[in-house]
Design an enzyme around this catalytic site. Structure first.
Site, PDB file in Angstrom:
ATOM      1  N   GLU A   2      70.439  10.609  32.463  1.00 44.00           N
ATOM      2  CA  GLU A   2      71.429   9.597  32.873  1.00 44.00           C
ATOM      3  C   GLU A   2      72.276  10.113  34.035  1.00 44.00           C
ATOM      4  O   GLU A   2      72.637   9.364  34.934  1.00 44.00           O
ATOM      5  CB  GLU A   2      72.298   9.209  31.672  1.00 44.00           C
ATOM      6  CG  GLU A   2      71.477   8.421  30.639  1.00 44.00           C
ATOM      7  CD  GLU A   2      72.246   8.155  29.356  1.00 44.00           C
ATOM      8  OE1 GLU A   2      72.746   9.124  28.761  1.00 44.00           O
ATOM      9  OE2 GLU A   2      72.340   6.991  28.949  1.00 44.00           O
TER      10      GLU A   2
ATOM     11  N   GLU B  62      66.952   9.522  22.887  1.00 44.36           N
ATOM     12  CA  GLU B  62      68.067   9.222  21.980  1.00 44.36           C
ATOM     13  C   GLU B  62      67.618   8.579  20.670  1.00 44.36           C
ATOM     14  O   GLU B  62      68.167   8.869  19.609  1.00 44.36           O
ATOM     15  CB  GLU B  62      69.095   8.331  22.682  1.00 44.36           C
ATOM     16  CG  GLU B  62      70.002   9.065  23.674  1.00 44.36           C
ATOM     17  CD  GLU B  62      69.406   9.198  25.060  1.00 44.36           C
ATOM     18  OE1 GLU B  62      68.182   8.993  25.219  1.00 44.36           O
ATOM     19  OE2 GLU B  62      70.159   9.514  26.007  1.00 44.36           O
TER      20      GLU B  62
HETATM   21  C1  3H9 Z   1      72.300  11.969  24.438  1.00 42.47           C
HETATM   22  O1  3H9 Z   1      72.124  12.578  25.452  1.00 42.47           O
HETATM   23  C2  3H9 Z   1      73.201  10.771  24.327  1.00 42.47           C
HETATM   24  C3  3H9 Z   1      73.602  10.168  25.640  1.00 42.47           C
HETATM   25  O2  3H9 Z   1      72.679   9.188  26.029  1.00 42.47           O
HETATM   26  C4  3H9 Z   1      74.914   9.448  25.524  1.00 42.47           C
HETATM   27  C5  3H9 Z   1      76.131  10.239  25.345  1.00 42.47           C
HETATM   28  C6  3H9 Z   1      77.368   9.418  25.340  1.00 42.47           C
HETATM   29  N1  3H9 Z   1      73.017  19.341  21.931  1.00 42.47           N
HETATM   30  O3  3H9 Z   1      65.027  23.048  20.614  1.00 42.47           O
HETATM   31  P1  3H9 Z   1      65.391  24.444  20.946  1.00 42.47           P
HETATM   32  C7  3H9 Z   1      70.299  23.564  20.863  1.00 42.47           C
HETATM   33  S1  3H9 Z   1      71.586  12.442  22.979  1.00 42.47           S
HETATM   34  C8  3H9 Z   1      73.383  20.437  21.260  1.00 42.47           C
HETATM   35  O4  3H9 Z   1      65.126  25.495  19.951  1.00 42.47           O
HETATM   36  P2  3H9 Z   1      63.379  24.442  22.997  1.00 42.47           P
HETATM   37  C9  3H9 Z   1      69.399  23.680  19.648  1.00 42.47           C
HETATM   38  O5  3H9 Z   1      70.061  23.240  18.494  1.00 42.47           O
HETATM   39  C10 3H9 Z   1      70.743  13.933  23.374  1.00 42.47           C
HETATM   40  N2  3H9 Z   1      72.539  21.480  21.027  1.00 42.47           N
HETATM   41  O6  3H9 Z   1      64.752  24.878  22.346  1.00 42.47           O
HETATM   42  C11 3H9 Z   1      69.102  25.167  19.644  1.00 42.47           C
HETATM   43  O7  3H9 Z   1      70.222  25.819  19.093  1.00 42.47           O
HETATM   44  P3  3H9 Z   1      70.050  27.150  18.210  1.00 42.47           P
HETATM   45  C12 3H9 Z   1      69.461  13.683  24.034  1.00 42.47           C
HETATM   46  C13 3H9 Z   1      71.297  21.380  21.508  1.00 42.47           C
HETATM   47  O8  3H9 Z   1      63.262  25.191  24.251  1.00 42.47           O
HETATM   48  C14 3H9 Z   1      69.046  25.518  21.127  1.00 42.47           C
HETATM   49  O9  3H9 Z   1      69.745  24.465  21.807  1.00 42.47           O
HETATM   50  N3  3H9 Z   1      68.732  14.924  24.189  1.00 42.47           N
HETATM   51  C15 3H9 Z   1      70.858  20.263  22.202  1.00 42.47           C
HETATM   52  O10 3H9 Z   1      62.283  24.512  22.006  1.00 42.47           O
HETATM   53  C16 3H9 Z   1      67.639  25.602  21.666  1.00 42.47           C
HETATM   54  O11 3H9 Z   1      66.935  24.417  21.313  1.00 42.47           O
HETATM   55  C17 3H9 Z   1      67.914  15.384  23.230  1.00 42.47           C
HETATM   56  O12 3H9 Z   1      67.681  14.746  22.228  1.00 42.47           O
HETATM   57  C18 3H9 Z   1      71.777  19.202  22.420  1.00 42.47           C
HETATM   58  N4  3H9 Z   1      71.440  18.108  23.100  1.00 42.47           N
HETATM   59  O13 3H9 Z   1      63.536  22.896  23.335  1.00 42.47           O
HETATM   60  C19 3H9 Z   1      67.276  16.704  23.508  1.00 42.47           C
HETATM   61  N5  3H9 Z   1      69.560  20.442  22.543  1.00 42.47           N
HETATM   62  O14 3H9 Z   1      69.474  28.154  19.145  1.00 42.47           O
HETATM   63  C20 3H9 Z   1      67.320  17.582  22.284  1.00 42.47           C
HETATM   64  C21 3H9 Z   1      69.216  21.651  22.085  1.00 42.47           C
HETATM   65  O15 3H9 Z   1      71.437  27.418  17.763  1.00 42.47           O
HETATM   66  N6  3H9 Z   1      66.779  18.890  22.543  1.00 42.47           N
HETATM   67  N7  3H9 Z   1      70.252  22.227  21.455  1.00 42.47           N
HETATM   68  O16 3H9 Z   1      69.107  26.762  17.108  1.00 42.47           O
HETATM   69  C22 3H9 Z   1      65.466  19.138  22.599  1.00 42.47           C
HETATM   70  O17 3H9 Z   1      64.633  18.257  22.502  1.00 42.47           O
HETATM   71  C23 3H9 Z   1      65.046  20.574  22.763  1.00 42.47           C
HETATM   72  O18 3H9 Z   1      66.122  21.377  22.385  1.00 42.47           O
HETATM   73  C24 3H9 Z   1      64.621  20.951  24.210  1.00 42.47           C
HETATM   74  C25 3H9 Z   1      64.425  22.480  24.304  1.00 42.47           C
HETATM   75  C26 3H9 Z   1      63.308  20.233  24.550  1.00 42.47           C
HETATM   76  C27 3H9 Z   1      65.665  20.563  25.205  1.00 42.47           C
END
Ligand code: 3H9
Length: 694
Positions: free
Chosen positions: A106, A126
């Site tokens: 975004e 999301e």
């Molecule tokens: C959004 O954006 C809403 C908006 O539209 C509107 C807002 C108003 N937040 O997965 P990993 C942490 S909704 C906080 O093992 P990878 C995760 O918990 C969001 N923490 O790494 C982990 O912590 P820990 C939309 C987050 O390389 C560490 O980072 N976005 C977030 O296998 C490493 O993560 C998503 O849904 C976060 N957003 O994969 C993306 N993301 O080390 C969600 C990660 O303490 N994330 N953490 O366990 C993912 O899909 C994967 O983390 C990603 C990396 C592909 C990015």
């Protein structure tokens, strides 16, 4: 406040770098610093263009999900930054690598130009967290790529690769290497011309008739709001509004829907699942810098369906595999299965022919177990015969190189015994894959009493490398998943003997959300396999020593009704289609009569759900009490990824808390008094019984 946003200037271009490891989530601190940086740059007279990039492994991967638990997102809201970008007079370029997701995309959509490296991926995931894009994604994306592509991306939540993003117009340029240098060059060129900002929110947008019809049809096909479709429906409706409402009004509507979704059980369950999956990878008391054993080659013993699927899981991650079996015929079949699996992937355009060839070449088959001697990890995946497995572990103790990790894929046998047979018990653990192993994401990692910490840590890290979701279980009957399954199947059988049909039971549980009901599930996995587990485990004293225990599956087995592969089991099969079968119903009735089970006409879908699920949940509480699982979330991970538990219910332990532990304990008490409590079937575990007192 830590410095999370920095600026470097080259000529007339300012490069803004966000550094908020690990995934550059848009926390409040990032938003505050980014907004104030942009304001300063807009004022700066020596700046003609701006690049926004991120440090580390990825561009911004979204909003900080932990902030969703707060009543309001701490200010500034991302929309404030995006509105500021819309108002800027200087062109801003997003330079993206890694995974640009959610609020990250975004932000990029609010920039005026978008460039990326060739490996970058983009998505609005999301809905997978039960919310919708809440910072303009539903409004800016359709303005850029059209309603059809936007609806697909937003409703599915999947990522698209850079090549596809370029084709759809989502990004303006892809650079093969040196993203930082190329993006700077791109911005310098913009700075040198009169090309100003391109602002998506200023574009008027209206979808054509065909796109509107597609979006409407898409909406109609989504699951109902109370079956995992709540956020997806809102996401699609909000996207459709891009063509119907003025931008600002639509943005407010998007924000209203985001907040509505954020507070649902669906979103809370999915957010729990997201963090539980990541927490499950952590081993308590394991130092972060624990040294790991290198795994460069894998040996697999047993080239049946399971062994072959495991081999492909490793080949998919680029690891060479030696697949060993004594039978040439089995090896030939395995080779055929491997080839046909990859050929199908090529036909479906999921991978290139060259990539398929590369993966096939990584799997070497042999009947000679000495070829496994040099492997870093050897996984035994022969059928569930304890004597054969013990012999294999004795042999591995003799031939494997010192320090190699030895694993068993058993789903039910005592891995502690196998460990001691090897003569090097510290190197042994269980790796319980789920069938088909190259597709199912769950890996139950079974920690023996003797498993060395570095062995456990190595396998947890390896799981991530092969794209599995791993959870650790201690050694016990059935580990986490199959142990909990036992009560679920026991009640299924009682219900069948009481007169409920397989389709009634399956539909009740599928209607509740399970991917597949228990009768269809056993028919698919094999009635013979299920019956043998019951026989073996009764022999081992781990199940009630009573002839009527799980008698239905045993009778089906005796009559050759092995399930789908045999054309009949709990059902009769017309192709792959299960059809209710009078002769199976006759078997259930006969067994009911023989064991004095009263036939009933008043069984409801709700009773089916409660009777099957509550024993399963109760077993989860026992598993925690005994320390078999480290945390409740690990149990949820097992059920979400291995048994088709609906993700929007968060897993059995999360569900127990959301439906109320007291409700479950009280229902178990009710069932115990109505049905009797033979073998303690309805015993309430201590930690759950507390809910009755509280
Ligand atoms: C959004 O954006 C809403 C908006 O539209 C509107 C807002 C108003 N937040 O997965 P990993 C942490 S909704 C906080 O093992 P990878 C995760 O918990 C969001 N923490 O790494 C982990 O912590 P820990 C939309 C987050 O390389 C560490 O980072 N976005 C977030 O296998 C490493 O993560 C998503 O849904 C976060 N957003 O994969 C993306 N993301 O080390 C969600 C990660 O303490 N994330 N953490 O366990 C993912 O899909 C994967 O983390 C990603 C990396 C592909 C990015």
């Amino acid at each position: 406040m830590a410095q999370l946003v920095t600026v470097a200037q080259t000529g007339l271009v300012a490069v803004v770098t966000i550094a908020n490891p690990p995934v550059n989530a848009s926390t409040q601190a990032v938003r505050v610093q980014l907004l104030s940086t942009l304001r300063q740059l807009e004022q700066g007279s020596d700046i003609r263009a701006v690049v926004i990039r991120c440090a580390g492994r990825t561009f911004m991967a979204g909003a900080d999900i932990t902030e969703f638990d707060l009543p309001e997102l701490p200010e500034p809201h991302p929309n404030e930054i995006h509105a500021y970008l819309d108002s800027m007079s200087k062109p801003v370029v997003a330079a993206m690598h890694g995974t640009t997701l959610g609020a990250g995309l975004e932000l990029a959509l609010s920039c005026h130009y978008r460039v990326a490296d060739a490996g970058a991926r983009f998505g609005l995931p999301e809905v997978k967290l039960g919310v919708i894009p809440g910072a303009g994604g539903t409004q800016r994306l359709p303005r850029l790529v059209g309603l059809l592509t936007a609806v697909q991306m937003i409703s599915g939540g999947e990522m698209v690769p850079a090549s596809q993003a370029l084709e759809s117009g989502l990004i303006d340029a892809v650079f093969e290497d040196d993203l930082a240098g190329s993006a700077l060059q791109y911005a310098l060129e913009l700075a040198g011309t009169e090309t100003g900002p391109r602002v998506l929110s200023h574009r008027t947008f209206s979808a054509d008739e065909a796109q509107r019809i597609f979006a409407k049809q898409h909406l109609e096909q989504l699951p109902p709001p109370d079956r995992g479709g709540h956020a997806r429906r809102h996401a699609v409706e909000a996207t459709i509004q891009a063509g119907q409402l003025p931008f600002q009004e639509a943005l407010e509507e998007e924000r209203r829907r985001f907040l509505l979704c954020r507070d649902t059980d669906e979103s809370k369950a999915l957010r729990h699942a997201f963090f539980a999956e990541r927490a499950a990878a952590r081993i308590p008391n394991m130092p972060a810098n624990a040294s790991l054993r290198p795994i460069q080659s894998v040996g697999i013993i047993g080239a049946g369906t399971m062994g072959t699927g495991i081999a492909m899981s490793f080949a998919n991650a680029g690891l060479p595999v030696i697949l060993q079996d004594l039978s040439e015929e089995t090896l030939t079949r395995a080779g055929g299965l491997i080839r046909s699996t990859y050929e199908t992937a090529v036909k479906k355009q999921r991978m290139s022919a060259a990539e398929a060839d590369r993966r096939i070449a990584l799997i070497h088959t042999t009947n000679d177990d000495l070829q496994l001697a040099g492997c870093d990890l050897i996984i035994e995946a022969v059928f569930e015969d304890f004597d054969i497995k013990k012999a294999i572990f004795r042999r591995l103790g003799e031939i494997a190189r010192p320090g190699a990790i030895l694993a068993s894929n058993t789903s039910s046998l005592d891995v502690n015994v196998l460990a001691s047979c090897s003569g090097r018990a510290a190197d042994v653990l269980g790796m319980h894959f789920f069938s088909p192993a190259h597709i199912m994401r769950l890996l139950e990692v079974v920690r023996c009493d003797t498993t060395a910490p570095d062995v456990l840590a190595t396998i947890m890290q390896l799981a991530k490398r092969i794209n599995k979701v791993a959870a650790v279980s201690g050694v016990c009957f059935g580990f986490i998943g199959n142990r909990m399954l036992e009560g679920y199947l026991r009640e299924t059988e009682f219900l069948l003997m009481e007169g409920a049909t397989p389709s009634f039971i399956d539909q009740a549980l599928e209607g509740w959300g399970m991917a597949m009901g228990p009768c269809r599930m056993i028919d698919m996995a094999g009635v013979d396999v299920a019956a043998k587990v019951v026989l073996e485990q009764r022999k081992a004293g781990r199940l009630p020593d009573d002839d009527s225990y799980r008698i239905v599956v045993q009778r089906l087995y005796e009559r050759g009704r092995f399930g789908q592969k045999a054309g009949h089991g709990y059902y009769r099969y017309e192709g792959r289609q299960p059809v209710e079968d009078e002769s199976a119903l006759e078997i259930f009735r006969e067994q009911g009569e023989q064991y004095g089970v009263r036939q009933r006409r008043d069984i409801t879908a709700q009773e089916v759900v409660e009777r099957c699920l509550y024993p399963l949940i109760a077993e989860g509480y026992r598993i925690l009490e005994e320390g078999i699982a480290y945390r409740a979330g690990d149990i949820d991970v097992v059920w979400l990824h291995g048994y088709g538990f609906p993700s929007y219910r968060g897993g059995p332990m999360f569900y127990a808390r959301s439906v109320g532990e007291h409700t479950i304990a009280a229902a178990m008490e009710r069932f115990a008094s109505a049905r009797g409590n033979r073998y303690g079937y309805w015993d309430i575990p201590e930690s759950l019984a507390k809910a009755l007192i509280a």
